[in-house]
Design a protein around this motif. Structure first.
Motif, PDB file in Angstrom:
ATOM      1  N   LEU A  11       1.121  -1.012   0.193  1.00  0.00           N
ATOM      2  CA  LEU A  11       0.551   0.153   0.007  1.00  0.00           C
ATOM      3  C   LEU A  11       1.046   1.376  -0.087  1.00  0.00           C
ATOM      4  O   LEU A  11       1.582   1.033   0.768  1.00  0.00           O
ATOM      5  CB  LEU A  11      -0.962   0.333   1.326  1.00  0.00           C
ATOM      6  CG  LEU A  11      -1.752   0.655   1.537  1.00  0.00           C
ATOM      7  CD1 LEU A  11      -2.361   1.060   0.262  1.00  0.00           C
ATOM      8  CD2 LEU A  11      -2.389   1.128   3.220  1.00  0.00           C
ATOM      9  N   VAL A  12       0.715   2.466  -1.004  1.00  0.00           N
ATOM     10  CA  VAL A  12       1.059   3.035  -1.141  1.00  0.00           C
ATOM     11  C   VAL A  12       0.719   4.387  -1.514  1.00  0.00           C
ATOM     12  O   VAL A  12      -0.508   4.393  -2.047  1.00  0.00           O
ATOM     13  CB  VAL A  12       2.941   3.319  -2.125  1.00  0.00           C
ATOM     14  CG1 VAL A  12       1.765   3.510  -3.598  1.00  0.00           C
ATOM     15  CG2 VAL A  12       3.683   4.202  -2.477  1.00  0.00           C
ATOM     16  N   GLN A  13       1.022   5.837  -0.899  1.00  0.00           N
ATOM     17  CA  GLN A  13      -0.206   6.238  -1.103  1.00  0.00           C
ATOM     18  C   GLN A  13       0.194   7.216  -2.825  1.00  0.00           C
ATOM     19  O   GLN A  13       1.784   7.289  -3.704  1.00  0.00           O
ATOM     20  CB  GLN A  13       0.401   8.567  -0.430  1.00  0.00           C
ATOM     21  CG  GLN A  13       0.610   7.679   1.503  1.00  0.00           C
ATOM     22  CD  GLN A  13       0.186   8.721   2.134  1.00  0.00           C
ATOM     23  OE1 GLN A  13       1.306  10.328   2.091  1.00  0.00           O
ATOM     24  NE2 GLN A  13      -0.457   8.732   3.129  1.00  0.00           N
ATOM     25  N   PRO A  14      -1.066   7.865  -3.602  1.00  0.00           N
ATOM     26  CA  PRO A  14      -0.563   8.665  -4.718  1.00  0.00           C
ATOM     27  C   PRO A  14       0.539   9.842  -4.285  1.00  0.00           C
ATOM     28  O   PRO A  14       1.026  10.254  -3.565  1.00  0.00           O
ATOM     29  CB  PRO A  14      -2.063  10.021  -4.676  1.00  0.00           C
ATOM     30  CG  PRO A  14      -3.080   8.787  -4.499  1.00  0.00           C
ATOM     31  CD  PRO A  14      -2.069   8.287  -2.608  1.00  0.00           C
ATOM     32  N   VAL A 111      -0.516  -4.035  -5.447  1.00  0.00           N
ATOM     33  CA  VAL A 111       0.015  -3.097  -5.305  1.00  0.00           C
ATOM     34  C   VAL A 111      -1.499  -2.324  -5.243  1.00  0.00           C
ATOM     35  O   VAL A 111      -1.985  -2.177  -6.250  1.00  0.00           O
ATOM     36  CB  VAL A 111       0.472  -2.376  -6.490  1.00  0.00           C
ATOM     37  CG1 VAL A 111       0.610  -0.827  -6.506  1.00  0.00           C
ATOM     38  CG2 VAL A 111       2.526  -3.071  -6.635  1.00  0.00           C
ATOM     39  N   THR A 112      -1.565  -1.181  -4.409  1.00  0.00           N
ATOM     40  CA  THR A 112      -2.373   0.014  -3.714  1.00  0.00           C
ATOM     41  C   THR A 112      -1.860   1.012  -3.957  1.00  0.00           C
ATOM     42  O   THR A 112      -1.066   1.238  -2.648  1.00  0.00           O
ATOM     43  CB  THR A 112      -3.348  -0.958  -2.631  1.00  0.00           C
ATOM     44  OG1 THR A 112      -3.682  -2.432  -2.777  1.00  0.00           O
ATOM     45  CG2 THR A 112      -4.472  -0.444  -2.642  1.00  0.00           C
ATOM     46  N   VAL A 113      -2.214   1.881  -4.592  1.00  0.00           N
ATOM     47  CA  VAL A 113      -2.705   3.258  -4.252  1.00  0.00           C
ATOM     48  C   VAL A 113      -3.909   4.323  -3.357  1.00  0.00           C
ATOM     49  O   VAL A 113      -4.772   3.851  -4.532  1.00  0.00           O
ATOM     50  CB  VAL A 113      -1.764   3.704  -5.362  1.00  0.00           C
ATOM     51  CG1 VAL A 113      -1.179   5.110  -5.167  1.00  0.00           C
ATOM     52  CG2 VAL A 113      -0.722   2.950  -6.246  1.00  0.00           C
ATOM     53  N   SER A 114      -3.235   4.266  -2.724  1.00  0.00           N
ATOM     54  CA  SER A 114      -4.376   4.898  -1.846  1.00  0.00           C
ATOM     55  C   SER A 114      -4.159   5.657  -0.902  1.00  0.00           C
ATOM     56  O   SER A 114      -3.302   5.560  -0.746  1.00  0.00           O
ATOM     57  CB  SER A 114      -5.784   3.637  -1.234  1.00  0.00           C
ATOM     58  OG  SER A 114      -6.951   4.507  -0.263  1.00  0.00           O
ATOM     59  N   SER A 115      -4.737   6.803  -0.865  1.00  0.00           N
ATOM     60  CA  SER A 115      -4.932   7.932   0.714  1.00  0.00           C
ATOM     61  C   SER A 115      -5.741   8.026   1.561  1.00  0.00           C
ATOM     62  O   SER A 115      -5.524   8.041   2.641  1.00  0.00           O
ATOM     63  CB  SER A 115      -4.935   9.765   0.583  1.00  0.00           C
ATOM     64  OG  SER A 115      -6.187   9.390  -0.615  1.00  0.00           O
TER      65      SER A 115
END
Length: 115
Positions: A11-14, A111-115
């Motif tokens: 999980l990672v932030q934009p 891979v998850t890109v989310s705030s």
């Protein structure tokens, strides 16, 4: 027995970065073209980046300038460096090795890109 094992998802932030790794066993990865594919829920699997055994790389338009594919033949591994990640990059990412009619797939890494 041929195995491709991906790692490095999460999980990672934009705007963030991740580096995916693909470890090969049972084949000499340098003999193969290596591709990274991704598949989001409800969508078809798509090619993200590919690198030939000669080292030439190509990218999907959606990731050009943000992703970099590479390989380390001494370690029998391939990588996908992903920068400036966007929510639309969220998907399961798969490593593929192809030579002629022979092709192998890894099990994927999320891979998850989310705030």
């Amino acid at each position: 027995q041929v195995q491709l094992v991906e790692s490095g998802g999460g999980l990672v932030q934009p705007g963030g970065s991740l580096r995916l790794s693909c470890r090969a066993s049972g084949i000499i990865l340098n003999d193969y073209a290596v591709g990274w594919f991704r598949q989001a829920p409800g969508k078809q699997r798509e090619l993200v980046a590919i690198i030939t055994n000669g080292g030439r790389a190509d990218y999907a338009d959606s990731v050009k300038g943000r992703f970099t594919i590479s390989r380390d033949n001494a370690k029998n591994m391939a990588y996908l460096q992903m920068n400036s990640l966007r929510p639309e990059d969220t998907a399961a990412y798969y490593c593929n090795a192809k030579m002629g009619t022979g092709t192998f797939w890894g099990q994927g890494t999320q891979v998850t890109v989310s705030s």
